[in-house]
Design an enzyme around this catalytic site. Structure first.
Site, PDB file in Angstrom:
ATOM      1  N   ALA A  61       0.811  -1.217   0.000  1.00  0.00           N
ATOM      2  CA  ALA A  61       0.000   0.000   0.000  1.00  0.00           C
ATOM      3  C   ALA A  61       0.845   1.269   0.000  1.00  0.00           C
ATOM      4  O   ALA A  61       0.329   2.352   0.220  1.00  0.00           O
ATOM      5  CB  ALA A  61      -0.939  -0.023   1.204  1.00  0.00           C
ATOM      6  N   ASP A  84      13.589   2.330   0.113  1.00  0.00           N
ATOM      7  CA  ASP A  84      12.705   1.785   1.157  1.00  0.00           C
ATOM      8  C   ASP A  84      13.503   1.073   2.250  1.00  0.00           C
ATOM      9  O   ASP A  84      13.247   1.255   3.448  1.00  0.00           O
ATOM     10  CB  ASP A  84      11.735   0.748   0.567  1.00  0.00           C
ATOM     11  CG  ASP A  84      10.680   1.375  -0.332  1.00  0.00           C
ATOM     12  OD1 ASP A  84      10.949   2.443  -0.913  1.00  0.00           O
ATOM     13  OD2 ASP A  84       9.591   0.784  -0.459  1.00  0.00           O
TER      14      ASP A  84
END
Ligand code: MEV
Length: 330
Positions: free
Chosen positions: A115, A164
């Protein structure tokens, strides 16, 4: 038994373009994945998850992943989750020079899968930390980030940046440009609000789509470069603590991501609801296709507006998390 946790993240700027060597600024948020690892002597790997979107999911395997989990999520997401955990376990075995080590792994995550909040990076970072410690080896945050990046690179077919995984390993706001990863010091208070549409995007497919567009249309390649220019401008605004300029640049960044085809109707609807509530800025975060937007808003207005937006399933405030990966229990 060792329990480690690592934070999720939002992108203030630069997702997708970072895959092609442009700079990006992800920021860790106070929502974490916790991974518990216990060594097994039979060499097998057993994974149990109480993740938000994979509640009650258990997979047991000793090599070939059997992802036939009894959960209400797309098979591809379950397979991807298993792939990340499997590759993280392989990194821990390699770091500890224990090629035959087996593990019982339990994942508890406050981050919805796929998400845009960096759930896979957080699980992989926390998983490598807990599994190496369980085997008696302690890696630095940078070493964990590097091994976690190799996992993402492998699972995403070579289409991953270090953003990330570095952000999750070291925490705070960071700057990533190619292999150069640096923490950003003295970040002003960033009043983040998240809007979540309840959906998810397939990172590998979305990254591949941008690559195709970039190869086919020179102006798509220019758009990726423009995102890089915007990030450099954003870094100056961050240094100056100029929240209004940060918000304007976030709006601009969303427009460029939309042009690259990675937004969706629900993401756009949430972005517009936030903008119309006079938030400083709003954009999708992460790979896109569905999932989350990040909003800069010092008031409660954006959260209220999002809570009345039909496409928004959940909205919450997210504080910057200055901690990266950490041990919770041992
Ligand atoms: C996904 O969270 C961010 C992307 O830029 C891919 C990556 O950096 O690996 C879309």
């Amino acid at each position: 038994m060792v329990v480690s946790s690592a934070p999720g993240k939002v992108y203030l700027f630069g997702e997708h373009a970072v895959v092609y060597g442009e700079p990006a600024v992800p920021c860790a948020i106070e929502r974490r994945a916790r991974v518990t690892v216990e060594e097994r002597d039979d060499g097998a790997l057993r994974v149990h998850s109480t993740d938000l979107t994979l509640d009650g999911f258990t997979v047991e395997y000793d090599g070939a992943a059997d992802a036939s989990a009894d959960v209400d999520v797309p098979e591809a997401l379950v397979e991807a989750a298993v792939g990340y955990v499997d590759a993280a376990a392989a990194q821990a075995r390699d770091a500890a020079d224990r090629p035959d080590a087996g593990f019982d792994i339990t994942i508890e995550s406050e981050l919805p899968l796929g998400a845009g909040l960096g759930s896979s990076a957080a699980v992989v970072v926390a998983g490598i930390d807990a599994a190496t410690r369980e085997l008696g080896v302690q890696l630095s945050a940078r070493e964990i980030a590097d091994r976690a990046y190799r996992v993402e690179y492998e699972v995403q077919d070579g289409q991953a940046s270090r953003a990330d995984t570095f952000c999750s390993a070291v925490g705070g706001a960071v700057r990533v440009e190619g292999d150069d990863c640096q923490p950003i010091r003295d970040v002003p208070n960033l009043p983040f609000v998240i809007g979540y549409d309840g959906g998810a995007g397939d990172t590998g497919e979305l990254v591949a789509g941008v690559r195709r567009l970039k190869e086919e249309y020179p102006f798509a390649a220019d758009t990726v470069e423009s995102i890089g220019d915007l990030v450099r401008q954003g870094e100056r605004a961050l240094e100056a603590g100029d929240l209004e300029e940060l918000g304007r640049l976030m709006n601009f960044n969303h427009g460029l991501l939309e042009a690259l085809g990675v937004s969706s109707r629900s993401l756009d609807e949430m972005v517009w609801a936030a903008r119309e509530s006079d938030a400083l800025g709003a954009k999708l975060t992460g790979a896109g296709g569905g999932g989350c937007i990040v909003v800069l808003d010092e008031t409660e207005e954006a959260r209220t507006a999002l809570s009345y937006t039909p496409g928004c399933e959940e909205t919450f405030r997210a504080e910057l998390d200055t901690d990266g990966v950490r041990v919770e229990e041992r």
